[in-house]
Design a protein around this motif. Structure first.
Motif, PDB file in Angstrom:
ATOM      1  N   GLU A   1      40.999 -36.831 -66.165  1.00 42.98           N
ATOM      2  CA  GLU A   1      40.703 -38.209 -65.724  1.00 42.98           C
ATOM      3  C   GLU A   1      39.270 -38.310 -65.214  1.00 42.98           C
ATOM      4  OE1 GLU A   1      43.707 -40.672 -63.480  1.00 42.98           O
ATOM      5  OE2 GLU A   1      44.586 -38.705 -63.210  1.00 42.98           O
ATOM      6  N   ALA A   2      38.323 -37.766 -65.975  1.00 45.22           N
ATOM      7  CA  ALA A   2      36.970 -37.578 -65.446  1.00 45.22           C
ATOM      8  C   ALA A   2      36.333 -38.876 -64.946  1.00 45.22           C
ATOM      9  CB  ALA A   2      36.086 -36.941 -66.516  1.00 45.22           C
ATOM     10  N   ALA A   3      36.459 -39.957 -65.726  1.00 40.51           N
ATOM     11  CA  ALA A   3      35.771 -41.194 -65.325  1.00 40.51           C
ATOM     12  C   ALA A   3      36.354 -41.739 -64.022  1.00 40.51           C
ATOM     13  CB  ALA A   3      35.882 -42.236 -66.442  1.00 40.51           C
ATOM     14  N   THR A   4      37.692 -41.804 -63.960  1.00 38.93           N
ATOM     15  CA  THR A   4      38.329 -42.394 -62.784  1.00 38.93           C
ATOM     16  C   THR A   4      38.124 -41.523 -61.556  1.00 38.93           C
ATOM     17  OG1 THR A   4      40.040 -43.064 -64.334  1.00 38.93           O
ATOM     18  CG2 THR A   4      40.475 -43.464 -62.015  1.00 38.93           C
ATOM     19  N   LEU A   5      38.326 -40.227 -61.724  1.00 45.85           N
ATOM     20  CA  LEU A   5      38.209 -39.345 -60.557  1.00 45.85           C
ATOM     21  C   LEU A   5      36.755 -39.185 -60.120  1.00 45.85           C
ATOM     22  CD1 LEU A   5      41.027 -36.777 -61.402  1.00 45.85           C
ATOM     23  CD2 LEU A   5      41.003 -38.484 -59.566  1.00 45.85           C
ATOM     24  N   SER A   6      35.829 -39.293 -61.059  1.00 48.95           N
ATOM     25  CA  SER A   6      34.414 -39.273 -60.679  1.00 48.95           C
ATOM     26  C   SER A   6      34.094 -40.497 -59.811  1.00 48.95           C
ATOM     27  CB  SER A   6      33.544 -39.265 -61.939  1.00 48.95           C
ATOM     28  OG  SER A   6      32.202 -39.383 -61.577  1.00 48.95           O
ATOM     29  N   LYS A   7      34.635 -41.644 -60.208  1.00 48.81           N
ATOM     30  CA  LYS A   7      34.440 -42.862 -59.404  1.00 48.81           C
ATOM     31  C   LYS A   7      35.043 -42.677 -58.002  1.00 48.81           C
ATOM     32  CE  LYS A   7      35.569 -47.768 -59.412  1.00 48.81           C
ATOM     33  NZ  LYS A   7      36.410 -48.802 -59.987  1.00 48.81           N
ATOM     34  N   ALA A   8      36.224 -42.058 -57.976  1.00 49.97           N
ATOM     35  CA  ALA A   8      36.895 -41.858 -56.683  1.00 49.97           C
ATOM     36  C   ALA A   8      36.086 -40.921 -55.783  1.00 49.97           C
ATOM     37  CB  ALA A   8      38.294 -41.292 -56.910  1.00 49.97           C
TER      38      ALA A   8
END
Ligand SMILES: Cc1cc2nc3c(=O)[nH]c(=O)nc-3n(C[C@H](O)[C@H](O)[C@H](O)COP(=O)(O)OP(=O)(O)OC[C@H]3O[C@@H](n4cnc5c(N)ncnc54)[C@H](O)[C@@H]3O)c2cc1C
Length: 384
Positions: free
Chosen positions: A159-166
């Motif tokens: 979930e790179a994009a979402t977890l990077s945002k988090a």
């Protein structure tokens, strides 16, 4: 005790006791006979198990789901994990210990979490934990409190994009994410952590709470401890002795994903599912449930003299908790790929092998509510 949602014990949303479940329905409804003992040896020639209570158990087909054991790493021992620097990557007393340490952390304290190289249990899990802890310290600790994430991988593993945002936006100012960390050393007494960052610079920091997630391998790997007191069963190297340590330098049990039958010499009739199996699927509870279904279907067919299904499909679905009331999710469909003889992510159930998994980019409270429904469905499907 299940691991899924165990992060919510850390922020006080759930109690450790609420993570418990029993196998009672499997016995009462489906006639499964349970034996309370550990497997200590597999005689692949005689097709017989030895149990810790001295009993011998013959088998026609054997299904093993022994999960993971945790290596001594970063200068830490199993005793350190149990008493001072808990990994809590198997829900139980270490989860409570980590919760207690987090609550007792001073208001300007530093919490360090380390992530081992893939593959490890629950790819998004360590990032989820960092988010949960960051969310907790924001509301319960002072503005100086920090969460440092030392990731031995070059980048976020799921979930790179979402977890990077988090990590980098929602929890900006609290979380420091260090990809490519290496040579990590932890002093369990002083909580001094030294490491080299992704560009090779040596760093040292003093933490108040250290949560090392150790490198993992299938249980029963070695005669050394490799497993905490909560699972002494895996301490005798039974898997290695049975020759079932043929995946990724012996760390995992390699299987044929059409049946989950071991591909080891002497592995005929032995099926390995769940985190212990090396088969290209992520190490997650939802996936383990899917593997069990493919395996059971194959065993029924094989016992009837047929071939296993030549084109199995498995789904994986996972919610990641970002704050005490919001979550993201991802899901993927995996199909058998003849060329690689492995499972590959398909285009959401279509025939296009190799396409990207379907992911959510949303971090919402609706997802958080749905996470609980999804979790209940998985547990009901497995145990009720
Ligand atoms: C913090 C965290 C969050 C997670 N969140 C999710 C999530 O949201 N969704 C998801 O799908 N997955 C999640 N997971 C991953 C999931 O918990 C694992 O993938 C799953 O438990 C693997 O199941 P398993 O049966 O292979 O292993 P386990 O659950 O570890 O079960 C193995 C069992 O075998 C027993 N055993 C071992 N050796 C022996 C022996 N010699 N004799 C007898 N018994 C033995 C062990 O004691 C254990 O009870 C999470 C994991 C963690 C740590």
């Amino acid at each position: 005790m299940y691991n899924i949602l165990s992060g919510l014990v850390l922020n006080g949303s759930r109690s450790l006791g609420s993570l418990g479940f029993t196998h009672a329905s499997l016995a009462s409804k489906y006639g499964v006979e349970f034996v309370r003992a550990s497997l200590v040896a597999v005689d692949t020639l005689a097709r017989e198990l030895s149990l810790s209570n001295g009993a011998k158990l013959p088998y026609d087909r054997l299904v093993l789901a022994p999960g993971n054991e945790f290596e001594d790493a970063c200068g830490l021992t199993q005793a350190d994990y149990d008493t001072r620097t808990p990994h809590a990557w198997r829900a139980g007393p270490q989860t409570q210990l980590l919760r207690d340490q987090l609550v007792a952390m001073p208001s300007n304290g530093t919490f360090v979490i380390t992530i081992p190289k893939s593959p490890y249990r629950c790819p998004p899990g360590p990032y989820e934990r960092a988010c949960l802890v960051a969310d907790f310290v924001k509301t319960h600790k002072g503005a100086g409190a920090r969460v440092v994430v030392l990731d031995e991988n070059p980048s976020i593993q799921a979930e790179a994009a979402t977890l990077s945002k988090a990590l980098n936006q929602i929890h900006a100012g609290v979380i420091s994410y260090v990809p490519g960390a290496n040579a990590i050393q932890i002093d369990a007494n002083t909580k001094v952590v030294s490491y080299r960052d992704g560009i090779g610079s040596s760093r040292t920091l003093t933490a108040q709470v250290v949560n090392p997630i150790p490198p993992q391998r299938a249980s029963g790997s070695s005669g050394s401890s490799g497993s905490s007191a909560s699972s002494a069963s895996s301490a005798n190297g039974w898997r290695t002795q049975a020759g079932l340590a043929n995946g990724t330098s012996g760390r995992w049990a390699a299987v044929n994903v059409l049946s989950f039958e071991s591909t080891a010499t002497g592995g005929a009739g032995i099926h390995v599912i769940g985190d212990a199996a090396h088969c290209g699927l992520p190490k997650a509870g939802h996936v383990a449930n899917q593997e069990a279904k493919t395996c059971a279907d194959a065993i029924v067919r094989l016992l009837g003299g047929q071939q296993s299904d030549p084109a199995p499909v498995a789904t994986s679905a996972c919610y990641s908790i970002i704050t005490a009331s919001t979550a993201s999710w991802m899901t993927a469909v995996h199909q058998y790929d003849i060329a690689s003889r492995g499972m590959k992510v398909s285009n959401n159930g279509g025939n296009t092998v190799g396409a990207k998994p379907v992911k959510s980019t949303a971090i919402t409270s609706k997802n958080f509510k749905r996470m609980n429904i999804c979790f209940s469905a998985l547990m009901d499907d497995t145990f009720s």
